[in-house]
Design a protein around this motif. Structure first.
Motif, PDB file in Angstrom:
ATOM      1  N   GLN A   2     -32.875  44.004  10.585  1.00  0.00           N
ATOM      2  CA  GLN A   2     -31.903  43.236   9.793  1.00  0.00           C
ATOM      3  C   GLN A   2     -30.494  43.711  10.149  1.00  0.00           C
ATOM      4  N   ARG A   3     -29.508  42.981   9.706  1.00  0.00           N
ATOM      5  CA  ARG A   3     -28.114  43.365   9.958  1.00  0.00           C
ATOM      6  C   ARG A   3     -27.801  44.655   9.214  1.00  0.00           C
ATOM      7  N   GLY A  21     -24.474  47.233   8.356  1.00  0.00           N
ATOM      8  CA  GLY A  21     -23.016  47.340   8.380  1.00  0.00           C
ATOM      9  C   GLY A  21     -22.553  48.538   9.186  1.00  0.00           C
ATOM     10  N   PHE A  81     -20.462  43.940  11.531  1.00  0.00           N
ATOM     11  CA  PHE A  81     -21.890  44.150  11.733  1.00  0.00           C
ATOM     12  C   PHE A  81     -22.236  44.457  13.182  1.00  0.00           C
ATOM     13  N   SER A  82     -21.279  44.415  14.079  1.00  0.00           N
ATOM     14  CA  SER A  82     -21.534  44.791  15.463  1.00  0.00           C
ATOM     15  C   SER A  82     -20.278  45.392  16.056  1.00  0.00           C
ATOM     16  N   ILE A 105     -23.367  49.247  16.911  1.00  0.00           N
ATOM     17  CA  ILE A 105     -24.392  48.321  16.450  1.00  0.00           C
ATOM     18  C   ILE A 105     -24.283  47.081  17.322  1.00  0.00           C
ATOM     19  N   ASP A 106     -25.383  46.763  17.989  1.00  0.00           N
ATOM     20  CA  ASP A 106     -25.416  45.627  18.916  1.00  0.00           C
ATOM     21  C   ASP A 106     -26.672  44.805  18.656  1.00  0.00           C
ATOM     22  N   PRO A 107     -26.577  43.491  18.829  1.00  0.00           N
ATOM     23  CA  PRO A 107     -27.777  42.664  18.676  1.00  0.00           C
ATOM     24  C   PRO A 107     -28.775  42.952  19.796  1.00  0.00           C
ATOM     25  N   ASP A 167     -34.199  37.721  17.766  1.00  0.00           N
ATOM     26  CA  ASP A 167     -33.243  37.230  16.775  1.00  0.00           C
ATOM     27  C   ASP A 167     -33.249  38.140  15.556  1.00  0.00           C
ATOM     28  N   ASP A 168     -32.102  38.346  15.015  1.00  0.00           N
ATOM     29  CA  ASP A 168     -31.906  39.119  13.799  1.00  0.00           C
ATOM     30  C   ASP A 168     -32.456  40.551  13.889  1.00  0.00           C
ATOM     31  N   ASN A 169     -32.441  41.134  15.080  1.00  0.00           N
ATOM     32  CA  ASN A 169     -32.760  42.540  15.278  1.00  0.00           C
ATOM     33  C   ASN A 169     -31.556  43.206  15.918  1.00  0.00           C
ATOM     34  N   TRP A 170     -31.341  44.441  15.558  1.00  0.00           N
ATOM     35  CA  TRP A 170     -30.134  45.141  15.972  1.00  0.00           C
ATOM     36  C   TRP A 170     -30.473  46.531  16.484  1.00  0.00           C
TER      37      TRP A 170
END
Length: 163
Positions: free
Chosen positions: A103-104, A106, A126-127, A144-146, A151-154
């Motif tokens: 999940q995202r 901060g 968030f990134s 923090i990078d996607p 999708d929706d993993n960091w």
């Protein structure tokens, strides 16, 4: 009575030999004392000049990294610091770790949990990356990078170093 002539010793010869021995001994002692003072100064710097030993700093970094992830974070890679490195080489006291998070997360929240001074960066990111001093005087870099393929993993990455 005078000593017989030509019997080997000249007047003062014994004193010159003794003076040369004393000079050599004095120089040797001076060199040894200088070397000892240098070793003691280096040991004093290592023990007191930096405040904490490398082992203590390494353990503090490990504790911070251990406290950062939440239950659903998956460790991708981690390199703990070398607590046995030379005290004057602060670059060897470094920890890096990366987690995959579903999940995202901060950036500011993650950095503040490490003890990073949060007076500078804007909240709500968030990134990206944030590099700043920690409360204990070390440096922290938090990124923090996607995750490109999910999708929706960091990826949450940290690097802690001694300053």
């Amino acid at each position: 009575m005078q000593p017989p002539q030509g019997h080997g010793t000249q007047p003062g010869h014994h004193q010159r030999v003794q003076a040369q021995k004393n000079n050599r001994l004095g120089r040797t002692l001076a060199v040894a004392a200088t070397a000892l003072i240098g070793v003691l100064l280096f040991a004093g710097y290592a023990a007191f000049g930096r405040g904490a030993s490398n082992e203590e700093m390494a353990q503090a970094m490990i504790a911070k990294a251990d406290d950062l992830p939440e239950n659903d974070w998956q460790l991708v890679e981690r390199a703990d610091p070398d607590a046995g490195c030379v005290a004057t080489d602060s670059a060897c006291v470094r920890l890096s770790a990366t987690w995959s998070v579903p999940q995202r997360v901060g950036l500011a929240d993650t950095a503040s949990r490490l003890g990073v001074d949060m007076s500078g960066p804007p909240m709500g990111l968030f990134s990206g990356c944030l590099k700043s001093k920690m409360e204990d005087g070390g440096m922290a870099r938090v990124c923090i990078d996607p995750v490109p393929e999910l999708d929706d993993n960091w990826f949450v990455s940290i690097e802690l170093t001694v300053d």
